[in-house]
Write an enzyme that holds these catalytic residues in place. Structure first.
Site, PDB file in Angstrom:
ATOM      1  N   ARG A   1      -0.438  -9.075  13.713  1.00  0.00           N
ATOM      2  CA  ARG A   1      -0.985  -7.998  12.861  1.00  0.00           C
ATOM      3  C   ARG A   1      -1.856  -8.578  11.755  1.00  0.00           C
ATOM      4  O   ARG A   1      -2.895  -8.027  11.408  1.00  0.00           O
ATOM      5  CB  ARG A   1       0.152  -7.157  12.268  1.00  0.00           C
ATOM      6  CG  ARG A   1       0.767  -6.211  13.298  1.00  0.00           C
ATOM      7  CD  ARG A   1       2.156  -5.780  12.895  1.00  0.00           C
ATOM      8  NE  ARG A   1       2.180  -4.989  11.676  1.00  0.00           N
ATOM      9  CZ  ARG A   1       3.275  -4.840  10.914  1.00  0.00           C
ATOM     10  NH1 ARG A   1       4.406  -5.442  11.241  1.00  0.00           N
ATOM     11  NH2 ARG A   1       3.221  -4.115   9.839  1.00  0.00           N
TER      12      ARG A   1
ATOM     13  N   ARG B   1      11.450  -6.171   4.846  1.00  0.00           N
ATOM     14  CA  ARG B   1      11.331  -4.713   5.042  1.00  0.00           C
ATOM     15  C   ARG B   1      11.922  -4.307   6.389  1.00  0.00           C
ATOM     16  O   ARG B   1      12.554  -3.267   6.510  1.00  0.00           O
ATOM     17  CB  ARG B   1       9.842  -4.317   4.960  1.00  0.00           C
ATOM     18  CG  ARG B   1       9.605  -2.828   5.071  1.00  0.00           C
ATOM     19  CD  ARG B   1       8.176  -2.475   4.746  1.00  0.00           C
ATOM     20  NE  ARG B   1       7.277  -2.669   5.881  1.00  0.00           N
ATOM     21  CZ  ARG B   1       5.950  -2.479   5.834  1.00  0.00           C
ATOM     22  NH1 ARG B   1       5.383  -2.127   4.704  1.00  0.00           N
ATOM     23  NH2 ARG B   1       5.205  -2.645   6.901  1.00  0.00           N
TER      24      ARG B   1
ATOM     25  N   LYS C   1       0.833  -1.219   0.000  1.00  0.00           N
ATOM     26  CA  LYS C   1       0.000   0.000   0.000  1.00  0.00           C
ATOM     27  C   LYS C   1       0.868   1.270   0.000  1.00  0.00           C
ATOM     28  O   LYS C   1       0.590   2.198  -0.737  1.00  0.00           O
ATOM     29  CB  LYS C   1      -0.923   0.027   1.238  1.00  0.00           C
ATOM     30  CG  LYS C   1      -1.896  -1.138   1.336  1.00  0.00           C
ATOM     31  CD  LYS C   1      -2.887  -0.953   2.461  1.00  0.00           C
ATOM     32  CE  LYS C   1      -2.280  -0.981   3.851  1.00  0.00           C
ATOM     33  NZ  LYS C   1      -1.711  -2.281   4.262  1.00  0.00           N
TER      34      LYS C   1
HETATM   35  P1  AMP Z   1       0.796   0.574   9.079  1.00  0.00           P
HETATM   36  O1  AMP Z   1       1.967   1.485   8.883  1.00  0.00           O
HETATM   37  O2  AMP Z   1      -0.400   0.994   8.293  1.00  0.00           O
HETATM   38  O3  AMP Z   1       1.155  -0.871   8.874  1.00  0.00           O
HETATM   39  O4  AMP Z   1       0.355   0.707  10.612  1.00  0.00           O
HETATM   40  C1  AMP Z   1       1.225   0.339  11.678  1.00  0.00           C
HETATM   41  C2  AMP Z   1       0.430   0.143  12.953  1.00  0.00           C
HETATM   42  O5  AMP Z   1      -0.236   1.363  13.300  1.00  0.00           O
HETATM   43  C3  AMP Z   1      -0.693  -0.897  12.869  1.00  0.00           C
HETATM   44  O6  AMP Z   1      -0.209  -2.205  13.128  1.00  0.00           O
HETATM   45  C4  AMP Z   1      -1.644  -0.414  13.948  1.00  0.00           C
HETATM   46  O7  AMP Z   1      -1.189  -0.761  15.236  1.00  0.00           O
HETATM   47  C5  AMP Z   1      -1.522   1.105  13.827  1.00  0.00           C
HETATM   48  N1  AMP Z   1      -2.540   1.659  12.867  1.00  0.00           N
HETATM   49  C6  AMP Z   1      -2.295   2.256  11.679  1.00  0.00           C
HETATM   50  N2  AMP Z   1      -3.438   2.643  11.095  1.00  0.00           N
HETATM   51  C7  AMP Z   1      -4.443   2.288  11.924  1.00  0.00           C
HETATM   52  C8  AMP Z   1      -5.862   2.393  11.873  1.00  0.00           C
HETATM   53  N3  AMP Z   1      -6.483   2.938  10.814  1.00  0.00           N
HETATM   54  N4  AMP Z   1      -6.564   1.907  12.926  1.00  0.00           N
HETATM   55  C9  AMP Z   1      -5.958   1.361  13.996  1.00  0.00           C
HETATM   56  N5  AMP Z   1      -4.625   1.213  14.100  1.00  0.00           N
HETATM   57  C10 AMP Z   1      -3.863   1.667  13.080  1.00  0.00           C
END
Ligand code: AMP
Length: 192
Positions: free
Chosen positions: A146, A128, A14
Site C-alpha cells: 500500500r 491499528r 487522515k
Molecule cells: P483507506 O481506508 O483510505 O486506507 O483505503 C483502503 C483501501 O481502499 C486502499 O488501500 C485502496 O485499495 C482502496 N481505496 C480507497 N480510496 C481509494 C481511492 N481514492 N482510489 C483507489 N482506491 C482507493
C-alpha cells in the site's frame, strides 16, 4: 463552501483528523476507503469488485471511486463543504474531482498533507490492525504494498495541487491535538 483534501500515506492520521475537522467546522466527510468498506459489508457488486483490489493492497480503479464520489456529491447538495479523505489518490482522480466540483459551482480550497516517515507508518498500521478489524492493516507485506502504491500513484497528486497553489504540508508526528491545531491554522487561512 469550504472543500479540503486531507492528504497523506496510509496511517498518516487522515481519518482521525477528519473526524475532528467535521466536528469543528460542520463539514461533510467523504472517505472513499470508508465508502468502499460499507459496500463490501453490504455485499454489493461494487463491494465485491473493490475487495479484490483492497485485499491485494492495490488501488481500486479510478472510474469506480470517481463514480462513487459523484453520487455522494449529488446526494449531499446542501453540505457546507467537504473533507475529502483518501481521495483523490491518483492524478486522473484529482482532474475528475475538479470537473465534478465545477458542475456543483465550487472548487477545492486547499490540500493539507500530513507528513509521516514510512517506518512510523508501518508501526501505526500494525497497531491499528489489532483493533480495527481491517485485514489490510494486519499483514506487513500488504502494508508495504500500500505504501508502494502511495509512492508511485498517489504522491504525484501533491504536485497537482501544488501547481494550483493549494498545497500545504504539516508534520503528522506528535500529539493528535497539536497536529489538529496546526491543521486548524491552515483551515483558517483557507476560509478567509
Ligand atoms: P483507506 O481506508 O483510505 O486506507 O483505503 C483502503 C483501501 O481502499 C486502499 O488501500 C485502496 O485499495 C482502496 N481505496 C480507497 N480510496 C481509494 C481511492 N481514492 N482510489 C483507489 N482506491 C482507493
Amino acid at each position: 463552501m469550504l472543500n479540503i483534501v486531507l492528504f497523506g500515506p496510509p496511517g498518516a492520521g487522515k481519518g482521525t483528523q477528519s473526524q475532528k475537522l467535521i466536528e469543528e467546522y460542520g463539514l461533510t466527510h467523504l472517505s472513499t476507503g470508508d465508502l468502499l468498506r460499507t459496500q463490501i459489508k453490504e455485499g454489493t457488486e461494487l463491494g465485491t469488485l473493490a475487495k479484490k483490489y483492497i485485499d491485494a493492497g492495490e488501488l481500486v480503479p479510478d472510474e469506480v471511486v470517481i463514480g462513487m464520489i459523484d453520487r455522494h456529491l449529488q446526494a449531499n447538495g446542501q453540505a457546507k463543504g467537504f473533507i475529502f479523505d483518501g481521495f483523490p489518490r491518483t492524478v486522473p482522480q484529482a482532474e475528475a474531482l475538479d470537473e465534478l466540483l465545477i458542475e456543483h459551482d465550487t472548487k477545492i480550497d486547499g490540500m493539507i498533507a500530513l507528513e509521516v516517515s514510512e517506518e512510523e507508518l508501518t508501526t501505526r498500521l500494525l497497531e491499528r490492525g489489532k483493533t480495527s478489524g481491517r485485514t489490510d492493516d494486519q499483514d506487513e507485506e500488504l502494508i508495504r504494498k500500500r505504501v508502494q502504491e502511495y509512492r508511485k500513484k498517489t504522491a504525484p497528486v501533491a504536485g497537482y495541487y501544488n501547481t494550483q497553489g493549494k498545497y500545504t504540508a504539516i508534520s503528522g508526528i506528535g500529539q493528535i491535538d497539536d497536529i489538529f491545531q496546526d491543521i486548524c491554522e491552515v483551515v483558517k487561512k483557507l476560509s478567509r
